[in-house]
Motif scaffolding. Structure first.
Motif, PDB file in Angstrom:
ATOM      1  N   THR A 199      33.352  45.311  46.013  1.00 45.31           N
ATOM      2  CA  THR A 199      33.481  43.855  46.131  1.00 45.31           C
ATOM      3  C   THR A 199      34.421  43.576  47.296  1.00 45.31           C
ATOM      4  OG1 THR A 199      35.336  43.747  44.572  1.00 45.31           O
ATOM      5  CG2 THR A 199      33.109  43.455  43.677  1.00 45.31           C
ATOM      6  N   ARG A 200      34.370  42.362  47.822  1.00 42.17           N
ATOM      7  CA  ARG A 200      35.242  41.958  48.924  1.00 42.17           C
ATOM      8  C   ARG A 200      36.049  40.741  48.499  1.00 42.17           C
ATOM      9  NH1 ARG A 200      31.087  42.200  54.139  1.00 42.17           N
ATOM     10  NH2 ARG A 200      30.919  44.489  54.247  1.00 42.17           N
ATOM     11  N   SER A 210      38.874  45.576  50.229  1.00 40.99           N
ATOM     12  CA  SER A 210      37.678  46.222  49.698  1.00 40.99           C
ATOM     13  C   SER A 210      37.931  47.719  49.568  1.00 40.99           C
ATOM     14  CB  SER A 210      36.476  45.937  50.602  1.00 40.99           C
ATOM     15  OG  SER A 210      35.270  46.334  49.985  1.00 40.99           O
ATOM     16  N   GLY A 237      27.442  44.421  45.230  1.00 44.04           N
ATOM     17  CA  GLY A 237      28.356  43.972  46.254  1.00 44.04           C
ATOM     18  C   GLY A 237      27.745  44.238  47.615  1.00 44.04           C
ATOM     19  N   GLU A 253      29.695  38.862  46.386  1.00 49.51           N
ATOM     20  CA  GLU A 253      30.783  39.282  47.264  1.00 49.51           C
ATOM     21  C   GLU A 253      32.026  39.691  46.480  1.00 49.51           C
ATOM     22  OE1 GLU A 253      31.380  39.375  50.732  1.00 49.51           O
ATOM     23  OE2 GLU A 253      29.243  39.162  51.158  1.00 49.51           O
ATOM     24  N   THR A 254      32.552  38.791  45.656  1.00 46.99           N
ATOM     25  CA  THR A 254      33.835  39.022  45.002  1.00 46.99           C
ATOM     26  C   THR A 254      33.658  39.523  43.575  1.00 46.99           C
ATOM     27  OG1 THR A 254      34.038  36.807  44.054  1.00 46.99           O
ATOM     28  CG2 THR A 254      34.758  37.090  46.347  1.00 46.99           C
ATOM     29  N   MET A 258      30.757  38.787  40.763  1.00 46.68           N
ATOM     30  CA  MET A 258      30.043  39.853  40.071  1.00 46.68           C
ATOM     31  C   MET A 258      30.076  39.648  38.563  1.00 46.68           C
ATOM     32  SD  MET A 258      30.414  44.003  40.514  1.00 46.68           S
ATOM     33  CE  MET A 258      29.544  43.998  42.098  1.00 46.68           C
ATOM     34  N   VAL A 277      34.893  47.847  41.793  1.00 43.62           N
ATOM     35  CA  VAL A 277      35.394  46.466  41.857  1.00 43.62           C
ATOM     36  C   VAL A 277      36.846  46.461  42.327  1.00 43.62           C
ATOM     37  CG1 VAL A 277      35.772  44.351  40.534  1.00 43.62           C
ATOM     38  CG2 VAL A 277      33.842  45.846  39.971  1.00 43.62           C
TER      39      VAL A 277
END
Length: 410
Positions: A199-200, A210, A237, A253-254, A258, A277
């Motif tokens: 995830t970012r 990340s 992701g 993304e985050t 998710m 994550v």
């Protein structure tokens, strides 16, 4: 797959060089390759290089007395579990449609009684030509599996559909076609939810927190579960992998994205939490790019803990998946940390792996499957093989045929 063999026909095209990688990747999965190289194919790859990778004799000529004595073309056409034409040129497909038999490759295709997979690769205009499209339609009507080519830049300088599919896609298709039909349906009617990739967590418009996860293991598991007949939702992701065929892909993304996507996908019978994550996120995301202040002064970034997706789904009172599997990526004392995570998260199984080497982004993995009954240690193997074995283990569990001692001995 260790007892399976394909007969690979290498056609004449610039993509022929990728057939060497295909032979190697199949070999790593225990699938042997016997190879025919067309006359045009020898302009791009040598029989010597093919033989070195396949570990078997390479066949090139129809009228070769020695080859016909040792392995007649009729026997050759039926010596494997599956025929694969890669690259399948427009010429080879046209010959197969019209039943030509003027060389070893076309004769073999006409004489075989085994399933055939064609992997096209050609110029975009050749692929889109009405004759080629008619031939593809007829091949499919005749029971031949023809993959869709990839789209992108070509060696000729043009852009569009016609590129050879990625080798990982070809391998997955071959594995699916080699798998016995009964096995494909072991998870029929089962909804599997899988997370994959990193995830970012944005720091500002251009930076983020990340990790190095490539998503390869999670994508492989999603593909393997789909091959077992499951309906698969893959929450991913940001990764550079192509979308798996036959899988419902949800891109996020985050960590919070998710979690929401996972909860929206419920109910599910199986949840496999493979994604790496991010544990933390910035409390505040800067609206403009953070600038250097000089004199060695770094900006102060306050972090907040991200939601724990595995623990959240494991402890749901409603819509908890029947089988919840987490991944433990550790760099030391792997099994001890995995057992602690199993108890702490409330999940059913933990797949523990040591990521201190090249596992994140690498092609292989070595895991221990931690359950309430103990640990099953699996040898190092390609990630696709780990995925297939885990999918089979899940199918055994759901179908009530779970035998840990037998599985551990495999």
């Amino acid at each position: 797959m260790s007892s399976k063999r394909i007969l690979l026909i290498i056609g004449g095209g610039i993509a022929a060089y990728k057939s060497l990688e295909l032979i190697r990747e199949l070999g790593r999965r225990g699938i042997a390759s016997r190879v025919i190289v067309t006359k045009a194919g020898t302009e791009f790859v040598t029989p010597l290089s093919v033989a070195a990778l396949s570990g078997d004799k390479v066949y090139t000529e129809l009228f070769n007395l020695t080859d016909e004595t040792e392995m007649g073309h009729i026997e050759l056409s039926r010596s494997a579990d599956l025929l694969v034409v890669c690259p399948a040129t427009a010429d080879l497909m046209a010959k197969a449609v019209h039943g030509h038999a003027n060389d070893l490759a076309s004769t073999t295709l006409l004489a075989t009684d085994k399933p055939v997979l064609m992997v096209p690769a050609m110029n975009v205009r050749m692929w889109g030509h009405a004759a080629t499209q008619r031939n593809v339609a007829q091949l499919r009507a005749d029971g031949v599996t023809v993959m869709e080519p990839d789209e992108g830049p070509m060696a000729c300088g043009e852009f569009g559909p016609g590129r050879l599919p990625e080798v990982s896609r070809i391998v997955a298709e071959i594995q699916a076609m080699l798998r016995p039909p009964a096995d494909k349906k072991r998870l029929a009617g089962v909804h599997a939810l899988v997370t994959a990739g990193p995830t970012r967590e944005p720091l500002d418009p251009v930076r983020y927190l990340s990790n190095h996860s490539s998503g390869k293991q999670g994508y492989s598991i999603a593909i393997a579960l789909a091959a077992e007949g499951a309906r698969v939702t893959l929450v991913s992701g940001p990764v550079s992998l192509p979308a798996p065929e036959g899988v419902d892909l949800v891109k996020v993304e985050t960590a919070r994205d998710m979690l929401k996507a996972c909860e929206d996908a419920l109910p599910a019978d199986v949840f496999v939490s493979v994604a790496a994550v991010a544990d933390w996120r910035p409390v505040k995301t800067a609206t403009q790019k953070l600038k250097l202040k000089g004199k060695g002064a770094a900006p102060a970034i306050e972090l907040a803990e991200n939601p724990d997706i595995l623990r959240t789904l494991s402890n749901k009172k409603k819509k908890r998946p029947g089988l919840v599997i987490g991944f433990a990526a550790e760099t030391e004392e792997v099994e001890r940390h995995a057992n602690e995570k199993l108890a702490r998260k409330g999940c059913d199984w933990i797949v523990a792996n040591d990521v201190s080497g090249d596992v994140m982004g690498g092609l292989e993995n070595e895991i221990a499957l931690i359950t309430r009954d103990g640990a099953e240690r699996w040898p190092r193997m390609p990630k696709e093989q780990v995925a297939a074995r885990l999918a089979a283990r899940i199918a055994d569990q759901i179908s009530g045929r779970d035998d840990p001692q037998k599985l551990a001995a495999e």
